[in-house]
Scaffold this active site. Structure first.
Site, PDB file in Angstrom:
ATOM      1  N   ASP A 182       5.397 -33.809  83.309  1.00  0.00           N
ATOM      2  CA  ASP A 182       4.579 -33.974  82.089  1.00  0.00           C
ATOM      3  C   ASP A 182       5.352 -33.494  80.866  1.00  0.00           C
ATOM      4  OD1 ASP A 182       2.568 -34.605  83.898  1.00  0.00           O
ATOM      5  OD2 ASP A 182       1.067 -33.302  82.965  1.00  0.00           O
TER       6      ASP A 182
ATOM      7  N   GLY B 250      -1.486 -41.373  79.909  1.00  0.00           N
ATOM      8  CA  GLY B 250      -2.134 -41.201  81.208  1.00  0.00           C
ATOM      9  C   GLY B 250      -1.400 -40.167  82.053  1.00  0.00           C
TER      10      GLY B 250
ATOM     11  N   VAL C 279       0.039 -35.584  77.278  1.00  0.00           N
ATOM     12  CA  VAL C 279       0.351 -36.357  78.484  1.00  0.00           C
ATOM     13  C   VAL C 279      -0.561 -35.832  79.581  1.00  0.00           C
ATOM     14  CG1 VAL C 279       2.121 -36.815  80.250  1.00  0.00           C
ATOM     15  CG2 VAL C 279       2.762 -36.742  77.834  1.00  0.00           C
ATOM     16  N   CYS C 280      -1.078 -36.753  80.407  1.00  0.00           N
ATOM     17  CA  CYS C 280      -1.838 -36.365  81.602  1.00  0.00           C
ATOM     18  C   CYS C 280      -3.080 -35.560  81.198  1.00  0.00           C
ATOM     19  CB  CYS C 280      -0.889 -35.601  82.533  1.00  0.00           C
ATOM     20  SG  CYS C 280      -1.424 -35.448  84.241  1.00  0.00           S
ATOM     21  N   THR C 281      -3.378 -34.487  81.889  1.00  0.00           N
ATOM     22  CA  THR C 281      -4.572 -33.701  81.588  1.00  0.00           C
ATOM     23  C   THR C 281      -4.403 -32.792  80.372  1.00  0.00           C
ATOM     24  OG1 THR C 281      -3.813 -32.136  83.259  1.00  0.00           O
ATOM     25  CG2 THR C 281      -5.494 -33.718  83.931  1.00  0.00           C
TER      26      THR C 281
END
Lengths: 228, 228
Positions: free
Chosen positions: A19, A153, A103-105
């Site tokens: 990430d 995502g 990015v991501c969570t």
């Protein structure tokens, strides 16, 4: 003299390595740009896999940023959603910044800081419901641009995200140059990269393997979203 | 008791961050696996972007490995092609290992160690001619498996490579599980990821920006290939 772009990537204990390092690789190739790995101290921190990441710049001495990027992680991400020092740092920089990104969570940490309400945003697929609790229009797109927010995502989306941010900051030609330099011509060996194509069995396996984290994040999201 | 898999990634001064961290992210999610970042000492080393990477295991105490992976880098990669300690370390482990592997220009270091002659292998597109000097059948494929050698293309190929190696070691289901966990559903924002599609102008720009490194690598390849 060219203005130096300042890009900061938050790092924290239990962060997901890729990430951080996927956008880091892209951003470190931008012209006239300084990239900071931001944390409270300069002590190396352990990522989710137990490998060390060395912050380069503390919150205290961080210059005014053009972009801040918040990555996702393991249980450490839930701690970040409740960490007043981190949330205030993000809120302060968001006031003067060009792009608040994740990015991501990482988008859940931005949301917990009150920085995504009313925006469209992306998230790791297994955490979309959590993000929706924050009055965010959750998208299944790989990278979402909504005004000053750019969100990617899950994990590997950091490469696509990095190139999209590059195009915004430096133009399409620079983004294409970096794409070619990084030979980003992906060829996944299997068709299992999203819940829509992976099939129910694999989706259930991933959800089960992450169930403790997903539940802890959901609990935190419910509590925090009430107070924003 | 399950046998513990041992996977080692070589790191070295001036290594390309994502060449290491993309496969590292994949491998760190394998069941019953220990992943080592291998170098001569445990002192943190600077990658090509100036960021620190902390080795976890020295050559001296490295256990018998199932997989060794050599990443590419900046000028440091040319030093590695001539570093007797590194080359001997690779040669020694290659004798007992399941897979000798590389990402990006790491294949040039393997070739300099005499470990790719007579094999088909991949490389960063801008260094294909250099690799061909070593009696290697250079491939334009993203990931190449030839007997005990598995090699990936430039930088971002490390994700595809990591999943291919995973499938070899642990089966397709584990690889698909990790692909879904990492949401590896790539969506490059531009069509510029290979020299075949990027167009002559971009190809020339990247070659020019890397001309010093490409030339130094070519010179080293010519010299070393004569003596293997």
């Amino acid at each position: 003299m060219m203005t130096q772009l300042q890009i900061g990537l938050l790092v924290y204990p239990d962060v997901t390595q890729l990430d951080v390092t996927a956008p880091l690789q892209v951003f470190s190739m931008l012209p006239n740009t300084t990239v900071h790995l931001l944390w409270k101290t300069l002590e190396p921190i352990k990522d989710m896999g137990g490998f060390l990441i060395s912050p380069t710049t503390t919150f205290d001495i961080c210059p005014q940023l053009d972009v801040i990027c918040v990555p996702g992680g393991g249980m450490g991400q839930v701690d970040m959603m409740r960490d007043i020092q981190v949330l205030e740092f993000l809120q302060t920089h968001a006031q003067t910044i060009k792009y608040v990104t994740s990015v991501c969570t990482g988008s859940l940490i931005l949301a917990a800081a009150g920085l995504l309400q009313g925006y469209k945003a992306a998230c790791h697929w297994a955490f979309r419901e959590n993000l929706a609790l924050f009055d965010v229009e959750v998208s299944t797109e790989r990278v979402v641009i909504d005004r000053t927010r750019i969100t990617g995502g899950g994990v590997t989306a950091g490469i696509d995200f990095g190139l999209v941010v590059t195009a915004q900051l430096c133009g399409e030609n620079t983004a294409k140059f970096i794409q070619l330099l990084l030979e980003y011509n992906p060829a996944p060996p299997f068709n299992a990269g999203s819940p829509e194509v992976a099939g129910e069995e694999l989706v259930a396996m991933v959800q089960k393997s992450g169930s403790e984290l997903i539940a802890a994040s959901l609990e935190a999201s419910k509590q925090i979203a009430q107070h924003i």
